[in-house]
Scaffold this active site. Structure first.
Site, PDB file in Angstrom:
ATOM      1  CG  HIS A  33      -1.594   0.903   1.274  1.00 60.06           C
ATOM      2  ND1 HIS A  33      -2.672   1.268   0.428  1.00 60.06           N
ATOM      3  CD2 HIS A  33      -1.103   2.377   1.544  1.00 60.06           C
ATOM      4  CE1 HIS A  33      -3.404   2.158   1.065  1.00 60.06           C
ATOM      5  NE2 HIS A  33      -2.328   3.251   1.489  1.00 60.06           N
ATOM      6  CG  ASP A  80     -11.858   3.784   5.678  1.00 57.51           C
ATOM      7  OD1 ASP A  80     -11.636   4.584   6.407  1.00 57.51           O
ATOM      8  OD2 ASP A  80     -11.812   4.422   4.539  1.00 57.51           O
ATOM      9  NE  ARG A 121     -10.461  10.115   9.697  1.00 58.13           N
ATOM     10  CZ  ARG A 121      -9.055   9.626   8.884  1.00 58.13           C
ATOM     11  NH1 ARG A 121      -9.551   8.374   8.487  1.00 58.13           N
ATOM     12  NH2 ARG A 121      -8.453  10.007   9.179  1.00 58.13           N
ATOM     13  CB  SER A 140      -9.170   5.044   8.092  1.00 62.47           C
ATOM     14  OG  SER A 140      -8.703   5.481   6.227  1.00 62.47           O
ATOM     15  CE  LYS A 142      -9.549   2.862   3.396  1.00 64.02           C
ATOM     16  NZ  LYS A 142      -9.188   3.659   2.804  1.00 64.02           N
TER      17      LYS A 142
HETATM   18  N1  URA Z   1      -5.980   7.322   2.981  1.00 62.77           N
HETATM   19  C1  URA Z   1      -7.365   6.727   3.630  1.00 62.77           C
HETATM   20  O1  URA Z   1      -7.477   5.885   2.974  1.00 62.77           O
HETATM   21  N2  URA Z   1      -7.426   6.664   5.386  1.00 62.77           N
HETATM   22  C2  URA Z   1      -7.198   7.858   5.732  1.00 62.77           C
HETATM   23  O2  URA Z   1      -7.330   8.237   6.725  1.00 62.77           O
HETATM   24  C3  URA Z   1      -6.414   8.834   4.785  1.00 62.77           C
HETATM   25  C4  URA Z   1      -5.268   8.059   3.740  1.00 62.77           C
END
Ligand code: URA
Ligand code: CA
Length: 443
Positions: A82, A161, A168, A183, A187
């Site tokens: 990632h 999320d 947010r 977050s 995932k």
């Molecule tokens: N990328 C994400 O997936 N979540 C965040 O909170 C910030 C960047």
């Protein structure tokens, strides 16, 4: 449990239990906890932070709120990667086939993002007939055969999320390390891989611009993943100038093909080698980072990675001829050169401005639903340290011909380039490697 009591408890700096965190996340997702209470709760996290245990509980509550991908039908250790984002980040398209060609297994869900450019999914869709949505059984079969598969991430992965992020975004609570870490990791963990290599960017084009913040984020994410039994390594890498030379969709596929043919830009090759080496290391394919770097570079030279990209494209229904004939990719209506206003050396390229220029040109789409013109993008002829003469093209705009986009994009791009008398070394690419053993500085 009363929502009010939990907000107050966290506000007062008292650690919450798994059940308490689960209650907040589930209640919010079900609609029992209204936005205003969740917004207050997020703000308490913003100011109070979270303990390592709370970070794990929050992440797992988010994982449990959505679909969990079961990759157990795929034999062997599945490794994912990632990146916290950046400008012109072509790495997945190069890295995934290279890791597979080197003995690793990559079963990756990838995003369709609303950023400066499209996400990896958009890049993949610029390959004629490429399929990124398929039943899980088909995906498992492809990865068992080819050792790599790239499909679109479903929206229901870590369902909470999506809603939390939206909240947010409007309550000034995006830039909180526990919230970013949970977050991203929710995932990744829902994606089902056994190991994850994180590329955490620092610098002007990055989410965490300051090194100290990137380090904290890396540590938090490694702790979360290791805390639930995954192997996780975080690399902190520089984003002072865009990565590689291409920014866009089809143009980045072309760059990926060039890189896998041994003709890639040095920074992209080095980043891919470092990420790939760490993916192979946690997969148990190699015994050291050095061995991994050599193996990845070898598989660029021998074109095994390119061959693997061809296999991947074919397995996912695409036309593998693109790897020999990139002219089959969507081509822009016009290419416009952007000329240097003075002579000297490139001292800086502001990655953020380049990203914005590509967005103005139309490489990212204005809204979630607007189709992206995949042929649009920017090619950087010059990078930091390169000499330029006045009037020489520093970059090329790949455009649909719309002057209302071209002129402001050109202006942005020229602003991004700082040309001066000093011949500087390229900016630092590697900062640190974070694992459960600790932090190791990288050269
Ligand atoms: N990328 C994400 O997936 N979540 C965040 O909170 C910030 C960047
Ligand atoms: Ca690139």
């Amino acid at each position: 449990m009363k929502t009010y009591e939990l907000i107050k408890k966290k506000r007062d700096g008292i650690e919450l239990s798994r059940d308490e965190i689960g209650y907040m996340i589930n209640g919010f997702v079900k609609g029992d906890i209204p936005d205003y209470q969740m917004a207050a709760f997020l703000m308490t996290i913003y100011f109070r932070g979270m303990s390592p245990r709370e970070c794990v509980e929050l992440t797992m509550a988010m994982v449990d709120s959505g679909v969990k991908v079961d990759l157990s039908g795929i034999r062997g250790f599945k490794v994912d990667k990632h990146s916290t984002g950046g400008v012109g980040d072509t790495t997945t398209l190069v890295l995934a086939p290279l890791v597979a060609a080197s003995g690793g297994i990559v079963a990756k869900m990838t995003g369709r993002e609303l950023g400066h450019t499209g996400g990896t999914v958009d890049k993949l869709l610029s390959i004629p007939d490429m399929n990124v949505d398929m039943p899980k059984e088909k995906f498992v079969e492809i990865v068992n055969h080819v050792h790599v598969g790239l499909i679109a991430q479903t929206a229901s992965l870590a369902h909470a999320d999506k809603h939390l992020y939206a909240l947010r975004n409007v309550t000034a609570t995006v830039d909180s390390i526990p919230l970013i870490a949970s977050s991203i990791m929710s995932k990744k963990l829902a994606g089902g891989s056994d190991g994850i290599v994180l590329d955490i960017k620092t610098g002007v084009g990055a989410f965490t611009q300051q090194y100290e913040d990137a380090l904290k984020l890396a540590r938090t994410m490694v702790d979360i993943g290791e805390g639930v039994g995954k192997k996780v390594v975080g690399l902190i890498t520089g984003m002072e100038q865009p990565l590689g030379k291409a920014i866009g969709n089809a143009i980045e596929v072309q760059e990926a093909i060039d890189t896998l043919s041994g003709k890639g830009p040095a920074d992209l090759v080095d980043l891919v080698a470092e990420l790939g080496a760490n993916m192979l290391l946690i997969s148990g394919v190699v015994a050291s980072r050095d061995e991994g770097i050599n193996l990845v570079k070898h598989n660029i030279q021998t074109r095994r990675g390119l061959e693997k990209l061809g296999e991947l494209i074919e397995a996912q229904g695409g036309n593998r001829e693109v790897i020999e004939n990139p002219g089959l990719l969507p081509q822009p209506r016009v290419k416009i050169e952007v000329e240097a206003a003075c002579s000297g050396y490139v001292e800086k390229i502001n990655a953020l401005d380049v990203g914005l220029a590509s967005k103005i040109l139309g490489a990212g789409g204005k809204t979630k639903d607007e189709p992206i013109d995949l042929s649009i993008g920017i090619y950087l002829n010059k990078k930091v340290g390169d000499p330029v003469r006045k009037g020489e093209p520093v970059a090329v705009l790949y455009s649909d011909g719309d002057k209302n986009k071209i002129n402001p994009a050109r202006e942005r791009l020229l602003n991004a380039y700082i040309i001066g008398p000093a011949r500087l070394d390229p900016p630092r690419l590697f900062y640190a490697r974070v694992s459960k053993e600790g932090v190791e500085e990288l050269q």
